[in-house]
Enzyme design. Structure first.
Site, short mmCIF file in Angstrom:
data_model
loop_
_atom_site.label_atom_id
_atom_site.label_comp_id
_atom_site.label_asym_id
_atom_site.label_seq_id
_atom_site.Cartn_x
_atom_site.Cartn_y
_atom_site.Cartn_z
N ASP A 196 42.81 49.42 45.69
CA ASP A 196 43.30 48.27 44.93
C ASP A 196 44.50 48.74 44.10
OD1 ASP A 196 43.86 46.24 43.18
OD2 ASP A 196 41.83 46.09 42.34
N LYS A 245 51.73 41.85 39.00
CA LYS A 245 51.97 43.00 38.12
C LYS A 245 53.31 43.65 38.46
CE LYS A 245 47.51 42.39 37.04
NZ LYS A 245 46.22 42.47 37.72
N TRP A 302 38.07 46.87 36.80
CA TRP A 302 38.36 46.29 38.12
C TRP A 302 37.49 46.90 39.20
CZ3 TRP A 302 40.04 41.73 38.02
CH2 TRP A 302 40.93 41.31 37.03
C1 LIG Z 1 44.96 42.08 37.97
C2 LIG Z 1 44.09 42.93 38.80
C3 LIG Z 1 43.14 42.38 39.68
C4 LIG Z 1 42.91 40.90 39.78
O1 LIG Z 1 43.96 40.30 40.44
P1 LIG Z 1 43.96 38.74 40.75
O2 LIG Z 1 45.22 38.62 41.54
O3 LIG Z 1 43.99 38.03 39.44
O4 LIG Z 1 42.75 38.42 41.53
C5 LIG Z 1 42.38 43.24 40.45
N1 LIG Z 1 42.55 44.57 40.38
C6 LIG Z 1 43.45 45.14 39.55
C7 LIG Z 1 43.58 46.63 39.51
C8 LIG Z 1 44.25 44.34 38.73
O5 LIG Z 1 45.14 44.90 37.91
#
Ligand SMILES: *Cc1c(COP(=O)(O)O)cnc(C)c1O
Length: 360
Positions: free
Chosen positions: A172, A196, A102
């Protein structure tokens, strides 16, 4: 009805009591005569749902008053662009940590809008570690520092918050938000896709310090400007109303369970016993250095990859599903977010031990 233990990394398991409540309120939300899905986002009913969701989240995370909470769309992936477009306007250089899949995506997208300085990369160690504190040089004049506190795919998590001095720290938190208390004041901006550890897909949460909200780059679309969403209290356009409602139910249920410290205690216990089971066996292995192991996403391999398929089949038959590792990594991955009950982790460990004695 039987619900499975769903170890998916996202969209992920939701708390059963939240789903039950949503079912109860599905056709007629609190005497309104309609489903939340059918309500005007500007009507008093939905405005009350949105206000409660925000105030519960503020209470849960102890978000200081000088931070704005935004309920957006476009996923964490849109934030990869929105962050540089809004924060790298006068200062054009930003620092990024690269701790896995990511981080890499965030870096690749940011490079389209600003000068990215990768201050540390886990590349040489196959992304199985986080940097030691101070093992990197941050630019004191950079626009911001970006990192991924928890790498969902690699299962690698920072055991500390990097100290960036006066440079805003951007995180993030898609797969770690709400897993434990954090000091929000250490951050300039926190973002997370909801699917998540918050609620259903379609909602993206942004928590931004107010002084960082200003003019974006000239070409920035309105929908990508924090200022527009902040001025309009996330109602510039139609927000993801049902996802906000469900997230609100999750926040409420977390408060009722004792808040984030209570979740942290349970999450640490769940993760510790799963890692202990992996480390205590010569059949299973986890490649991540111990201090950087994720509380939320636990990848593991079997001694013989030929057995992966049988493992997944037999696990599914035992009610333990979505354990297949990410296609880029292979092996297994158990995501054990807040909504995964401790009994689910216990059931997984029991299954793993039985499988090992059968096949090792
Ligand atoms: C799942 C995830 C993403 C992507 O998220 P989307 O909502 O599908 O754009 C980005 N960063 C992390 C750490 C993730 O777990």
């Amino acid at each position: 009805m039987s619900r499975l233990y769903n170890f998916s990394a996202g969209p992920a398991i939701l708390p059963e009591q939240v789903l039950v409540k949503a079912r109860e309120e599905m056709l007629d939300w609190q005497g309104s005569g309609m489903s939340v899905m059918e309500m005007s986002h500007r009507g008093k009913e939905f405005m009350s749902i949105a206000a409660k969701a925000e105030s519960d989240l503020r209470q849960l995370m102890a978000i200081p008053d000088n931070y704005k909470v935004l309920f957006l769309q476009g996923g964490a992936s849109s934030q990869f662009a929105m962050i540089p477009m809004n924060l790298a306007v006068s200062k054009k250089q930003a620092d990024y940590f690269n701790t896995g899949a990511w981080s890499k995506k965030a870096i690749a997208e940011a490079k389209r809008y600003c000068d990215v300085n990768v201050v540390w990369s886990g590349d040489s160690g196959n992304f199985s570690a986080t940097p030691e504190e101070g093992d990197y040089q941050l630019n004191p004049d950079g626009a911001y520092v970006h990192y991924t506190p928890n790498e969902t795919i690699g299962g690698v998590e920072f055991p500390y918050i990097p100290d960036c001095g006066n440079v805003p720290l951007v995180a993030d938190m898609s797969s770690t938000i709400l897993s434990r208390p954090i000091d929000v004041s250490r951050f300039g901006l926190i973002y997370a896709g909801a699917q998540k550890n918050i609620g259903p897909a379609g909602l993206t949460l942004v928590i931004i310090r107010e002084d960082l909200i200003s003019d974006a780059m000239d070409f920035t679309p309105s929908m990508f400007k924090y200022a527009i969403h902040a001025e309009n209290d996330s109602m510039y356009n139609t927000p993801p109303t049902y996802a906000m409602y469900l997230a609100g139910l999750v926040f409420d249920s977390l408060l009722q369970q004792g808040g984030l410290q209570a979740m942290a205690d349970i999450n640490l216990r769940k993760a510790s016993k799963l890692y202990a089971a992996i480390d205590g066996s010569s059949f299973y292995a986890n490649p991540v250095e111990i201090k950087s192991r994720s509380w939320m996403n636990v990848p593991f391999t079997l001694a013989d990859a030929e057995l992966d398929k049988v493992f997944l089949q037999q696990a599914a038959a035992a009610g333990l599903v979505t354990l297949k590792g990410h296609r880029s990594v292979g092996g297994m991955r158990a995501s054990i977010y807040n909504a995964m009950p401790e009994q689910g982790v216990d059931a997984l460990i029991d299954f793993m031990q039985a499988f090992e004695s059968q096949h090792a």
